[in-house]
Design an enzyme around this catalytic site. Structure first.
Site, mmCIF file in Angstrom:
data_model
loop_
_atom_site.group_PDB
_atom_site.id
_atom_site.type_symbol
_atom_site.label_atom_id
_atom_site.label_comp_id
_atom_site.label_asym_id
_atom_site.label_seq_id
_atom_site.Cartn_x
_atom_site.Cartn_y
_atom_site.Cartn_z
ATOM 1 N N SER A 11 -104.082 -3.322 -15.799
ATOM 2 C CA SER A 11 -105.463 -2.963 -15.495
ATOM 3 C C SER A 11 -106.413 -3.580 -16.518
ATOM 4 O O SER A 11 -106.331 -3.303 -17.718
ATOM 5 C CB SER A 11 -105.628 -1.444 -15.499
ATOM 6 O OG SER A 11 -107.008 -1.150 -15.469
ATOM 7 N N HIS A 53 -105.203 -5.684 -11.839
ATOM 8 C CA HIS A 53 -105.859 -4.490 -11.289
ATOM 9 C C HIS A 53 -107.288 -4.396 -11.828
ATOM 10 O O HIS A 53 -107.515 -4.452 -13.035
ATOM 11 C CB HIS A 53 -105.035 -3.263 -11.692
ATOM 12 C CG HIS A 53 -105.487 -1.974 -11.098
ATOM 13 N ND1 HIS A 53 -105.130 -1.561 -9.829
ATOM 14 C CD2 HIS A 53 -106.259 -0.977 -11.607
ATOM 15 C CE1 HIS A 53 -105.646 -0.367 -9.581
ATOM 16 N NE2 HIS A 53 -106.351 0.012 -10.649
ATOM 17 N N ASP A 66 -110.722 -2.149 -11.899
ATOM 18 C CA ASP A 66 -111.243 -0.801 -11.689
ATOM 19 C C ASP A 66 -112.768 -0.811 -11.585
ATOM 20 O O ASP A 66 -113.467 -0.966 -12.587
ATOM 21 C CB ASP A 66 -110.830 0.104 -12.858
ATOM 22 C CG ASP A 66 -109.360 0.461 -12.799
ATOM 23 O OD1 ASP A 66 -108.906 0.907 -11.724
ATOM 24 O OD2 ASP A 66 -108.664 0.284 -13.808
ATOM 25 N N MET A 80 -116.083 1.260 -10.917
ATOM 26 C CA MET A 80 -116.518 2.666 -10.961
ATOM 27 C C MET A 80 -118.039 2.756 -10.845
ATOM 28 O O MET A 80 -118.751 1.970 -11.470
ATOM 29 C CB MET A 80 -116.106 3.293 -12.294
ATOM 30 C CG MET A 80 -114.634 3.154 -12.608
ATOM 31 S SD MET A 80 -114.269 4.049 -14.118
ATOM 32 C CE MET A 80 -112.566 3.573 -14.393
ATOM 33 N N HIS A 115 -109.610 -1.718 -7.126
ATOM 34 C CA HIS A 115 -109.578 -0.265 -6.929
ATOM 35 C C HIS A 115 -111.022 0.237 -6.983
ATOM 36 O O HIS A 115 -111.615 0.292 -8.062
ATOM 37 C CB HIS A 115 -108.709 0.340 -8.057
ATOM 38 C CG HIS A 115 -108.629 1.821 -8.051
ATOM 39 N ND1 HIS A 115 -108.145 2.533 -9.120
ATOM 40 C CD2 HIS A 115 -108.967 2.747 -7.117
ATOM 41 C CE1 HIS A 115 -108.183 3.830 -8.843
ATOM 42 N NE2 HIS A 115 -108.686 3.976 -7.636
ATOM 43 N N MET A 137 -113.545 2.895 -7.120
ATOM 44 C CA MET A 137 -113.796 4.319 -7.383
ATOM 45 C C MET A 137 -115.282 4.546 -7.184
ATOM 46 O O MET A 137 -116.038 4.811 -8.130
ATOM 47 C CB MET A 137 -113.344 4.669 -8.811
ATOM 48 C CG MET A 137 -111.836 4.805 -8.919
ATOM 49 S SD MET A 137 -111.251 4.703 -10.611
ATOM 50 C CE MET A 137 -111.172 2.934 -10.796
ATOM 51 N N MET A 195 -102.984 8.400 -7.638
ATOM 52 C CA MET A 195 -103.568 8.538 -8.976
ATOM 53 C C MET A 195 -102.737 9.551 -9.772
ATOM 54 O O MET A 195 -102.582 10.693 -9.351
ATOM 55 C CB MET A 195 -105.021 9.021 -8.891
ATOM 56 C CG MET A 195 -106.006 8.042 -8.277
ATOM 57 S SD MET A 195 -105.999 6.402 -9.011
ATOM 58 C CE MET A 195 -106.367 6.768 -10.728
ATOM 59 N N ASP A 240 -101.052 4.794 -10.475
ATOM 60 C CA ASP A 240 -102.147 4.369 -11.341
ATOM 61 C C ASP A 240 -102.546 5.489 -12.302
ATOM 62 O O ASP A 240 -103.048 6.535 -11.874
ATOM 63 C CB ASP A 240 -103.344 3.969 -10.464
ATOM 64 C CG ASP A 240 -104.468 3.337 -11.270
ATOM 65 O OD1 ASP A 240 -104.267 3.081 -12.473
ATOM 66 O OD2 ASP A 240 -105.543 3.115 -10.685
HETATM 67 C C1 DX5 Z 1 -108.342 5.144 -13.978
HETATM 68 C C2 DX5 Z 1 -108.102 3.739 -13.488
HETATM 69 C C3 DX5 Z 1 -106.807 3.174 -13.959
HETATM 70 C C4 DX5 Z 1 -106.769 2.937 -15.447
HETATM 71 C C5 DX5 Z 1 -105.334 2.987 -15.904
HETATM 72 O O1 DX5 Z 1 -109.486 5.637 -13.429
HETATM 73 O O2 DX5 Z 1 -108.092 3.716 -12.083
HETATM 74 O O3 DX5 Z 1 -106.500 1.982 -13.271
HETATM 75 O O4 DX5 Z 1 -107.342 1.706 -15.801
HETATM 76 O O5 DX5 Z 1 -105.332 2.976 -17.277
HETATM 77 P P1 DX5 Z 1 -104.106 3.541 -18.134
HETATM 78 O O6 DX5 Z 1 -102.891 2.746 -17.740
HETATM 79 O O7 DX5 Z 1 -104.541 3.315 -19.539
HETATM 80 O O8 DX5 Z 1 -103.942 4.995 -17.783
HETATM 81 ZN ZN ZN Z 2 -107.206 1.898 -11.083
#
Ligand code: DX5
Ligand code: ZN
Length: 222
Positions: A8, A33, A35, A37, A66, A68, A137, A175
């Site tokens: 990620s 990956h 993220d 947000m 991903h 969010m 998750m 994840d």
């Molecule tokens: C959390 C994200 C994850 C995060 C994982 O909201 O969706 O993808 O980056 O990070 P680690 O592996 O540090 O938990």
């Molecule tokens: Zn993620």
């Protein structure tokens, strides 16, 4: 199928983003990956459309995006146009999940559905045959570096059974809080894709950590 590793980017050092993407390019990682947000679905705003062209240009790995964000249907086409190979939306964030999934697939990308820790996998029963990926998750989304929630393990097992029963090709991605300490257990439970942020980027040797995660033997074969 051997499992996939998806580091990620959220855990990268953004002052050295190009260096960190190059590091993933030269590793055994399968996907990168990303993220995204929005500060509404999750507490913080990360990055989005502005950074995607740079990430897409620099990365040689397929981008696993991903989302969010609330009402992700507003943006899924844009993210595919910006280079996403896989786009996952949250079950909790879109009212017309089936339509959103079809939209992603009509653009030629793989479609995933992400579930928050409290959302049961059984809710996917009537959409499972239409999707390529389920993101379970294993932390509450919004931050990297959180502790793995152990109730995730029975969810993986139940989802794997559902997938086998309908003869679907959907992959299970885990994840949050994934590390060398729990990866084997996750794979045995039925995981196909492991996302790893902090456990890769904060490791002394990120490339070796990815290789170690990739080399774990799955003892159970489905
Ligand atoms: C959390 C994200 C994850 C995060 C994982 O909201 O969706 O993808 O980056 O990070 P680690 O592996 O540090 O938990
Ligand atoms: Zn993620």
């Amino acid at each position: 199928m051997t499992h996939f590793i998806a580091p990620s980017l959220l855990a990268a050092d953004f002052a050295y983003l190009h260096r960190d993407i190059e590091l993933i390019n030269g590793s055994d990682a399968d996907w990168l990956h990303i993220d995204v947000m929005d500060g509404i679905f999750v507490p913080i705003v990360s990055f989005g459309q502005v950074l995607m062209p740079f990430i897409n240009r620099s990365s040689s790995k397929p981008l696993d995006v991903h989302l969010m964000i609330e009402q992700p249907e507003r943006y899924v086409e844009q993210f595919v146009d910006l280079g996403a190979s896989v786009v996952s939306v949250h079950y909790e964030a879109t009212k017309h999940l089936h339509r959103t999934i079809k939209l992603i697939k009509s653009k030629g990308a793989q479609a995933g559905v992400a579930l928050n820790p409290h959302t049961p996998v059984e809710l996917l029963h009537d959409i499972l045959e239409d999707i390529d990926l389920v993101v379970i998750m294993s932390v509450n989304p919004g931050f990297g570096g959180q502790k793995f929630i152990y109730q995730t393990l029975p969810k993986i097992k139940r989802l794997k059974e559902m997938i086998i029963n309908i003869n679907s090709n959907a992959k299970i991605e885990i994840d949050g809080g994934v590390s060398l300490a729990n990866a084997e257990e996750l794979l045995k439970a039925g995981a196909d894709v492991l996302v790893a942020g902090s456990s890769v980027f904060k490791a002394e040797d990120p490339v070796a950590t990815i290789t170690a995660l990739k080399s774990i033997e799955k003892l159970k074969t489905y």
